[in-house]
Design an enzyme around this catalytic site. Structure first.
Site, PDB file in Angstrom:
ATOM      1  N   GLU A  11      -1.431   2.200   5.497  1.00 32.83           N
ATOM      2  CA  GLU A  11      -2.103   2.518   4.242  1.00 32.83           C
ATOM      3  C   GLU A  11      -2.007   1.347   3.270  1.00 32.83           C
ATOM      4  O   GLU A  11      -1.015   0.615   3.251  1.00 32.83           O
ATOM      5  CB  GLU A  11      -1.470   3.754   3.595  1.00 32.83           C
ATOM      6  CG  GLU A  11      -1.795   5.046   4.327  1.00 32.83           C
ATOM      7  CD  GLU A  11      -1.159   6.272   3.681  1.00 32.83           C
ATOM      8  OE1 GLU A  11      -1.650   7.379   3.939  1.00 32.83           O
ATOM      9  OE2 GLU A  11      -0.181   6.124   2.934  1.00 32.83           O
ATOM     10  N   CYS A  32       9.441   2.214   8.234  1.00 31.13           N
ATOM     11  CA  CYS A  32      10.449   1.463   7.479  1.00 31.13           C
ATOM     12  C   CYS A  32      11.835   1.881   7.951  1.00 31.13           C
ATOM     13  O   CYS A  32      12.098   3.062   8.167  1.00 31.13           O
ATOM     14  CB  CYS A  32      10.306   1.735   5.974  1.00 31.13           C
ATOM     15  SG  CYS A  32      11.460   0.811   4.936  1.00 31.13           S
ATOM     16  N   CYS A  87      12.013   7.977  -0.994  1.00 31.23           N
ATOM     17  CA  CYS A  87      10.773   7.324  -0.592  1.00 31.23           C
ATOM     18  C   CYS A  87      10.191   7.971   0.653  1.00 31.23           C
ATOM     19  O   CYS A  87      10.876   8.092   1.678  1.00 31.23           O
ATOM     20  CB  CYS A  87      11.040   5.831  -0.341  1.00 31.23           C
ATOM     21  SG  CYS A  87       9.575   4.888   0.127  1.00 31.23           S
ATOM     22  N   GLU A 143       9.835  -2.757   4.440  1.00 28.31           N
ATOM     23  CA  GLU A 143      10.658  -3.670   3.652  1.00 28.31           C
ATOM     24  C   GLU A 143      10.164  -5.094   3.923  1.00 28.31           C
ATOM     25  O   GLU A 143      10.334  -5.621   5.024  1.00 28.31           O
ATOM     26  CB  GLU A 143      12.135  -3.525   4.048  1.00 28.31           C
ATOM     27  CG  GLU A 143      13.048  -4.666   3.664  1.00 28.31           C
ATOM     28  CD  GLU A 143      13.030  -5.026   2.189  1.00 28.31           C
ATOM     29  OE1 GLU A 143      12.826  -6.218   1.882  1.00 28.31           O
ATOM     30  OE2 GLU A 143      13.232  -4.126   1.341  1.00 28.31           O
ATOM     31  N   SER A 195       8.585  -7.135  -3.254  1.00 29.41           N
ATOM     32  CA  SER A 195       9.681  -6.247  -3.634  1.00 29.41           C
ATOM     33  C   SER A 195      10.615  -6.035  -2.454  1.00 29.41           C
ATOM     34  O   SER A 195      10.167  -5.777  -1.336  1.00 29.41           O
ATOM     35  CB  SER A 195       9.119  -4.892  -4.095  1.00 29.41           C
ATOM     36  OG  SER A 195      10.157  -3.979  -4.360  1.00 29.41           O
ATOM     37  N   LEU A 218      16.034  -1.443  -7.421  1.00 30.76           N
ATOM     38  CA  LEU A 218      17.429  -1.222  -7.810  1.00 30.76           C
ATOM     39  C   LEU A 218      17.777   0.271  -7.788  1.00 30.76           C
ATOM     40  O   LEU A 218      18.605   0.723  -7.022  1.00 30.76           O
ATOM     41  CB  LEU A 218      17.677  -1.815  -9.195  1.00 30.76           C
ATOM     42  CG  LEU A 218      19.120  -2.133  -9.537  1.00 30.76           C
ATOM     43  CD1 LEU A 218      19.624  -3.304  -8.710  1.00 30.76           C
ATOM     44  CD2 LEU A 218      19.261  -2.438 -11.026  1.00 30.76           C
ATOM     45  N   CYS A 261       3.713   5.028  -6.119  1.00 34.41           N
ATOM     46  CA  CYS A 261       4.963   4.425  -5.655  1.00 34.41           C
ATOM     47  C   CYS A 261       5.829   5.457  -4.939  1.00 34.41           C
ATOM     48  O   CYS A 261       6.108   6.529  -5.475  1.00 34.41           O
ATOM     49  CB  CYS A 261       5.709   3.845  -6.849  1.00 34.41           C
ATOM     50  SG  CYS A 261       7.252   3.028  -6.417  1.00 34.41           S
TER      51      CYS A 261
END
Length: 340
Positions: A87, A107, A114, A155, A186, A210, A328
């Protein structure tokens, strides 16, 4: 081999190896990226060179399987050449069109908040597959992308070399020519790769996912923190900032009753101190998990106020695409999940 995976240097080396003037690489980049040429015969090169390019390279993009569109956001589900799915998201803003690209199928980081982290990592994306996300969006919507967030599924620093090559293609003269300061990568905190990124001559912007101001809480939310604790992550980010005189973004998802108290904000302010960092507060977007909730507006603003009183630069991320599951933390590639 797909031509969209070739960096300028690799394409110059290809021409040199084949006894051609390496300057032809710039002609190819100008044709496929500026002029949108989809056939090598239209590049204006000799028949000899055209025949060799056609023999050695494909000139193909992913297939659009599903398209979701709203007033300010669009999401494409793309099918890759091996049958995998990924995506990518378009964010339509007043100052230009920005996209969020994915870098892996699934991931391996397993961040609890997430959706992408619930997908088993199947493989890395190649540079041409990341470039293909951008070009497909440009072609489908008839727009020119002016900013890129490398923050989709995966990642990025777990796929370091391919992401580095992708950024070289994005910023190349005669090509897409997107400025390095308009591209942000990121990472959840892969410390060795942050240092590798800092060693690049012209790296794109750096953002750190973070999401917690202390090790205990961050380790609960993000397993990677057990390998690279906050102190190491902050030192690596500071090294990047000082080496390139660049502000680093600290991304912070607000989870109701978990990491959004004024105490957490003060801990975050103390952690950042006078470093050249700023905090991007991100409202939580619902996923298939029901263990987290979205912080209220009052809690968001109280957190924001503590950071401002401590003279910490802070912004509140505008919410894009939650109704499309394109915001996000929501990207999942439903087709991939079904196959896993």
């Amino acid at each position: 081999m797909n031509i969209y995976g070739m960096t300028p240097q690799k394409l110059e080396e290809y021409f040199t190896k084949n006894g051609e003037n390496p300057a032809k690489a710039a002609i190819v980049f100008d044709g496929i990226y500026r002029r949108g040429v989809t056939e090598f015969a239209l590049l204006g090169l000799s028949q000899r060179v055209t025949d060799r390019l056609s023999k050695d390279f494909a000139l193909s993009l992913p297939e659009i399987v599903e398209k979701l569109d709203s007033s300010d956001t669009a999401k494409l589900l793309l099918k890759l050449s091996d049958g995998e799915y990924v995506e990518t998201v378009l964010m339509k803003q007043s100052f230009g069109c920005c996209i969020c690209v994915s870098t892996q199928i699934g991931c391996a980081m397993g961040c609890r908040f997430c959706q992408s982290g619930r997908l088993k990592r199947r493989r890395d994306l190649l540079p041409e597959e990341i470039v293909g996300q951008l070009l497909t969006i440009q072609n489908e919507f008839g727009i020119k992308v002016s900013g890129v967030s490398i923050m989709g599924i995966g990642e990025p620093f777990d796929n370091f070399d391919n992401v580095r090559d992708f950024c070289e293609i994005l910023t190349a003269p005669k090509g897409l020519e997107i400025g390095e300061k308009h591209i942000t990568v990121s990472t959840c905190g892969l410390v060795p790769e942050i240092y590798r990124w800092a060693e690049l001559a012209h790296p794109c912007n750096l953002a750190i996912s973070l999401h917690a101001p202390n090790d205990d809480l961050r380790s609960q939310l993000m397993p990677i923190n057990r390998r690279y604790p906050l102190d190491e992550v902050i030192k690596a980010a500071q090294h990047f900032s000082e080496k390139h005189n660049r502000r680093v973004t600290m991304e912070y998802i607000m989870l109701d009753g978990v990491n959004d108290a004024p105490l957490h904000a003060q801990q975050l302010a103390d952690l950042i101190g006078e470093r050249n960092f700023y905090v991007n507060i991100i409202p939580y977007n619902p996923t298939d998990a029901d263990c987290f909730g979205k912080s209220s507006r009052d809690r968001l603003m109280a957190f924001y106020d503590v950071l401002k009183k401590n003279r910490i630069g802070v912004t509140m991320r505008r919410e894009f695409g939650s109704e499309l599951k394109a915001a996000c933390g929501q990207l999942s590639s439903d087709y991939t999940k079904a196959k896993a």
